[in-house]
Design an enzyme around this catalytic site. Structure first.
Site, PDB file in Angstrom:
ATOM      1  N   GLU A   1      -7.138  -5.844   3.678  1.00 23.00           N
ATOM      2  CA  GLU A   1      -7.416  -7.015   2.827  1.00 23.00           C
ATOM      3  C   GLU A   1      -8.779  -6.898   2.151  1.00 23.00           C
ATOM      4  O   GLU A   1      -9.534  -7.857   2.064  1.00 23.00           O
ATOM      5  CB  GLU A   1      -7.371  -8.313   3.646  1.00 23.00           C
ATOM      6  CG  GLU A   1      -6.083  -8.558   4.385  1.00 23.00           C
ATOM      7  CD  GLU A   1      -4.877  -8.683   3.461  1.00 23.00           C
ATOM      8  OE1 GLU A   1      -5.053  -9.092   2.306  1.00 23.00           O
ATOM      9  OE2 GLU A   1      -3.769  -8.352   3.906  1.00 23.00           O
TER      10      GLU A   1
ATOM     11  N   GLY B   1       3.272  -3.070   8.510  1.00 24.19           N
ATOM     12  CA  GLY B   1       3.596  -3.286   9.920  1.00 24.19           C
ATOM     13  C   GLY B   1       5.071  -3.582  10.097  1.00 24.19           C
ATOM     14  O   GLY B   1       5.672  -4.305   9.296  1.00 24.19           O
TER      15      GLY B   1
ATOM     16  N   THR C   1       0.826  -1.211   0.000  1.00 23.47           N
ATOM     17  CA  THR C   1       0.000   0.000   0.000  1.00 23.47           C
ATOM     18  C   THR C   1       0.863   1.264   0.000  1.00 23.47           C
ATOM     19  O   THR C   1       1.911   1.317   0.631  1.00 23.47           O
ATOM     20  CB  THR C   1      -0.903  -0.023   1.236  1.00 23.47           C
ATOM     21  OG1 THR C   1      -1.694  -1.200   1.174  1.00 23.47           O
ATOM     22  CG2 THR C   1      -1.810   1.179   1.297  1.00 23.47           C
TER      23      THR C   1
END
Lengths: 673, 673
Positions: free
Chosen positions: B440, B196, B157
């Protein structure tokens, strides 16, 4: 810094003049100018800036930064007030104005999660004013206003007791020999819990406690209790005080807990306007105050404004972001479009704007109604509208808070992942809005209070009595006649649904009572129907009242642009409410599929009519960037720059390598952990 | 420490044996025993404790504490794994098991807001496994498993690009002379954003980028990029990396941003299992993988489990607290009752338990369906069920996440003010559940994908084709026949509503197309109908499938107690869904007022049947106190003690007088500010 080009294009193409709307929204040219001047003065003051986003601070650092900034803010605000109005007349109205400055847009822009000194003005001083005798006011009020050795708050709720106020355990025993009250929180569950500013800030507070004289109980009374030394701020003997810790929102408030163990105060520190304890311990019950639950009603009336304010902050952020953000082409091989061009996105955002604006119309009406009831009470009018006001303020506060909180969350979700970031500020707005679900009357409890009123009115209607205006529809048993006006059809269908829901609740309650349970148990067993009835009533009232207020406003003269966009918004609100309540509406009305499709296509038509004015409209709310406090919502639309800039400010990003790399990550990678 | 007496009483009076339920819920005696042993081992380890509640820490401190604790946790987990299984076979399944340990109950109990090293195992290693060649796996996999100089994550992303993956801007240009790829994020909006562990933790990551060879575009490919020096952890030249800042939840994850400027990597660091770039720059497109969107489907299947887990955590907390908390008498002059005795409270909590348990049945079915489809694909079965699985996983993930998030919030609200405190832990649970709304596959985007499938199936049904089982009801045009089984009636009514909603969406789309807009624009304009159709389909499927799974389970042999309570829960879930969807149900079915009243009274009957087993039931989920992480939800019900204890731990309460008193409050009170 230039403005994002998509936003520029939207503004250029809008038919609505946002300055025109802003004038109406602010209530006039001078109101708008004054607010802007205030914002200019305070928001551009470098001494009030935050060097680090509060969400990056520890809870303790956040408290300290908030105290530092809020004391500076208060000093500057007093300075401004002295310039504006050198002769100060301490009154309820002044305090309200002050409260609006502290908790309204101005204060919000500086303290997104509020600050601990707010309660001093909003609850401590107003309670002194409403419950203190003249002598007590003479002794304390001026000192309180100047915070001369006094930082106050109001302590009612306990760890184990909230809604059921009679269940409070804190007690004050009168000792006639020393002419003192002895205050105690005898159990863990009787610790005071929640009061804002109590944790580490307040030193002199009002405590609600059960009064006992010579072992006899005299109900709940208010006591002025010093809890911290005026000079050292050390908790006084017998006082156990601290902060209750982080919360979903309002983390600047310094909510506290308080245990009292044989804390003594002189007799004249019971607030004695409405009841007195004489020197010898004789208890004298005075006349109950005009408006027994006056503060509660006032706060509920005001809460409607607060939550629509939060809803429209969120809607402004989401609207601007949805124009700047481009995602997924609509036509193949075309560039990605502004998210707001997707009809699903319009359906997430525009109805929230419509709801906020419609609530505003109702909130203005409710405020005038509140002032009318105050006049009735002051004139000792026995046929006053207090019960109607009470019932309305309960369900409107409950339903508006619920819908606004859900709306803020829906708007947050409409911004995808970025809406989830603290720098987008939805979490603060959501936290403050969500808090209103519980404070000053928990949602379900308020609905049950309105329901009791509705049932009484319904029984009256069976006896053909005249009903108060807001519930007069309970007498109208005619079925829905589908007319040309879709709005009117929707409102009428919502009213019929409310009436039938009230009837069903009443029947359920009666059936249970016939099966020999007590009236109270019957009412518990009918709880789902009763709350549904109150919710249905609120929806019917909101839609009817918004339409009526729109008509009234149009008669007072609105500009063509404002009138037209308000018409679209109120209609969208009515249709949206109808569609969202379609379960209850369809249950109690005969509505055909064709009629429903009419409503739906008009709904989508309204979305596309409002779409080109969406940015101009939210510009017209005239929220200062500081009030929005959002990387996604600023007027210039420089979303990505602001997201990056806020990330770079994070203290975690000030060192290229965090110390934990050497202490933990490196040893782990070398297999040495 | 004794157990709260109200909870004791509930447990003694329940007819359900919670241990019996726990055995079934855990999937068997050995599963239950192993989980408990693990919890015992890790939760009682003093080295893994937190001295300060994370919500009191600064963002930077929180990161540092999380790194310290998570590296210790990983080392101990490896130790446990070596004891259990000395010979390790690195495989997708092992990684899945590891992921379940890290992100499931065990990890949640230790890291309520997750931790940065999770992505290394869940995304980095699985991508290496699925997209790396054998040589690449030989080079990296073992090192990655042992974190030997490697801490990874997966970066897809971007700041300006999420859902529309083709729109990603990061590019990798092949330089045949040096046989290297040159990576760049050419714009602000192309910065990677969200991965993350990326912020301050990862040093070697997989980057998704547009591949260009000699100016020719070859689609999105994955590249292994070192971003920090293995020894010093300093960002490498051309790398601009940091943490994106605080969020609504998951604040332990260290989500990061990343800019790349002419960062060079050797040719063999493009993951080349599915496509290759040869030395001279020749691009070779391999066979597309069996399950192109395999990870996405897998994650959606798993998300259903994650969100029901969060929902039931919240329900456990709310149930126990609602028994301990006493508020408002029902009968006059009686003591205050447990809040759970109010029917309005039962209606807030019990349907959420029913929903969580029913989702569990569907999640188990969905998992088996997923495994069946994998087998079909491995067998190269051209008539595989992948499209059906894809469509189902999209709408079930979307709707379950939405309902679970709303449920967590409803449960939080059912706990009044205390639910608002961070120490109650609803905010963490809500934050993690809410995140699944976007990650997702964003909610609306997923619904539109399901809707496209439904429209295709509906068109097939008009051609009298055989439809896949989950949508076969689209061929059944019979009207609702009200039978004796209320559940069956409700499911059928939901199916009819779904069918009609699909039909209406198709008609709307067709009408728009006839008015000469493109198929894509027609689909945009029908967006509200399409998403409504997918939601309706999900509700119909959830209820039908839960009932079917219950029947199947009963045939496999359930204890009488478990079978009976499951029956009540699934029925309550079906009735609750029906009532909550009554707008759509009543629109598309003819249901009389009497029939609706039947459903409602059965609904209330189920509430009162489940009420006495509520505590035993949530005990049966067997959440360890650490997993709940809540002052309100512990097994011993010592709510008020824990609230006080957590407040007293707050660093702000460690000094009787905060320094800001002297620096700011005192000067303010003396008029010196």
């Amino acid at each position: 810094m230039s403005v994002n080009c998509d936003l520029q294009r939207e503004r250029a193409a809008a038919s609505l003049d946002s300055e025109d709307f802003a004038l109406w929204w602010a209530g006039g040219a001078s109101e708008l100018a004054e607010r802007r001047a205030l914002e200019h003065r305070f928001y551009e003051d470098p001494e009030l800036e935050e060097s680090v986003h509060p969400s990056c601070l520890s809870y303790k650092e956040r408290y300290e930064q908030t105290v530092a900034r809020s004391t500076r803010f208060l000093a500057k605000l007093r300075q401004w007030q002295r310039e504006k109005q050198p002769q100060l007349n301490l009154s309820v109205n002044l305090l309200r104005d002050f409260r609006l400055l502290l908790s309204g847009p101005l204060g919000t822009g500086l303290f997104q999660q509020s600050f601990p000194l707010r309660l001093h003005f909003s609850m401590f001083m107003t309670t002194l004013l409403s419950q203190g005798t003249e002598e007590q006011q003479a002794q304390w009020l001026n000192r309180a206003w100047h915070m001369d050795g006094v930082i106050g708050t109001y302590a009612q709720t306990e760890l184990g007791h909230g809604t059921f106020v009679r269940g409070l355990e804190t007690r004050a025993d009168y000792d006639p020999e020393r002419q003192e009250f002895v205050l105690n929180t005898p159990t863990q569950s009787s610790y005071k819990w929640w009061p804002g500013g109590l944790g580490n800030t307040a030193n002199l507070i009002i405590v609600l406690a059960q009064l006992y004289v010579k072992g006899k109980h005299h109900g709940l009374q208010s006591f002025l209790v010093r809890i911290r030394d005026e000079r050292t701020h050390e908790p006084l003997p017998g006082v156990d005080v601290g902060d209750i810790g982080p919360r979903m929102g309002g983390n600047g408030v310094n909510n506290g807990f308080l245990g009292l163990r044989d804390v003594r105060i002189p007799r004249n520190q019971m607030l004695m306007k409405n009841a007195q304890v004489l020197e010898d311990g004789t208890f004298v019950q005075g006349r109950p105050p005009l408006l027994l639950y006056g503060t509660m009603v006032y706060v509920r009336v005001i809460t409607l404004r607060d939550v629509l304010f939060g809803l429209l902050q969120a809607a402004t952020i989401a609207t601007r972001y949805s124009v700047v953000r481009r995602q997924s082409p609509i036509e193949e091989n075309q560039p990605e479009v502004s998210v707001l061009d997707h009809i699903t996105q319009q359906a997430k955002i525009l109805p929230q704007i419509a709801r906020g604006v419609s609530y505003r119309l109702v909130a203005d009406w409710l405020w005038r109604f509140y002032e009318r009831v105050l006049q009735q009470l002051e004139a000792n009018n026995p046929r006053n509208s207090l019960p109607e006001l009470h019932a309305l303020s309960c369900c409107l506060k409950a339903v508006a808070t619920d819908e606004a909180t859900e709306g803020v969350d829906r708007l947050r979700k409409s911004c995808g992942g970025h809406g989830y970031l603290s720098s987008a500020n939805f979490d603060s707005i959501h936290g403050l809005t969500a808090a209103a679900y519980t404070y000053e009357g928990e949602y379900t409890v308020l609905l049950l209070q309105t329901a009791r009123f509705l049932i009484r009115q319904y029984v009256d209607s069976l006896k053909r009595k005249v009903l108060p205006p807001s519930v007069s529809y309970l007498r109208d048993t005619a079925r829905l006649v589908w007319s040309k006006s879709l709005s009117a059809n929707c409102v009428r269908a919502l009213e019929i649904a409310a009436l039938e829901q009230v009837r069903q609740a009443w029947q359920t309650q009666s059936t249970h009572q016939r099966s020999k349970v007590s009236a109270q148990m019957a009412s518990n067993l009918a709880g789902r129907q009763l709350t549904a009835a109150a919710v249905a009533h609120a929806h019917a009232f909101f839609t009817r009242n918004a339409l009526e207020e729109l008509e009234r406003l149009r008669k007072t003269g609105l500009s063509k642009g404002v009138s037209s966009v308000l018409g679209e918004l109120v209609e969208l609100f009515v249709l949206d409410t109808f569609l969202r309540q379609s379960g209850s509406v369809l249950r109690w009305n005969s509505i055909t599929g064709t009629q429903l499709r009419f409503v739906e296509s008009r709904y989508e038509e309204l979305l596309s009519q409002l779409r080109p004015n969406a940015v101009a409209l939210v510009d017209g709310f005239d929220f200062h960037d500081r009030v929005l406090g959002s990387t996604l919502g600023c007027h210039d639309g420089r979303v990505y720059e602001r997201l990056m800039a806020e990330a770079r400010r994070n203290p975690l990003n000030q060192e290229p390598v965090n110390a934990s790399f050497h202490s933990h990550l490196l040893p782990m990678m070398r297999g040495k952990l």
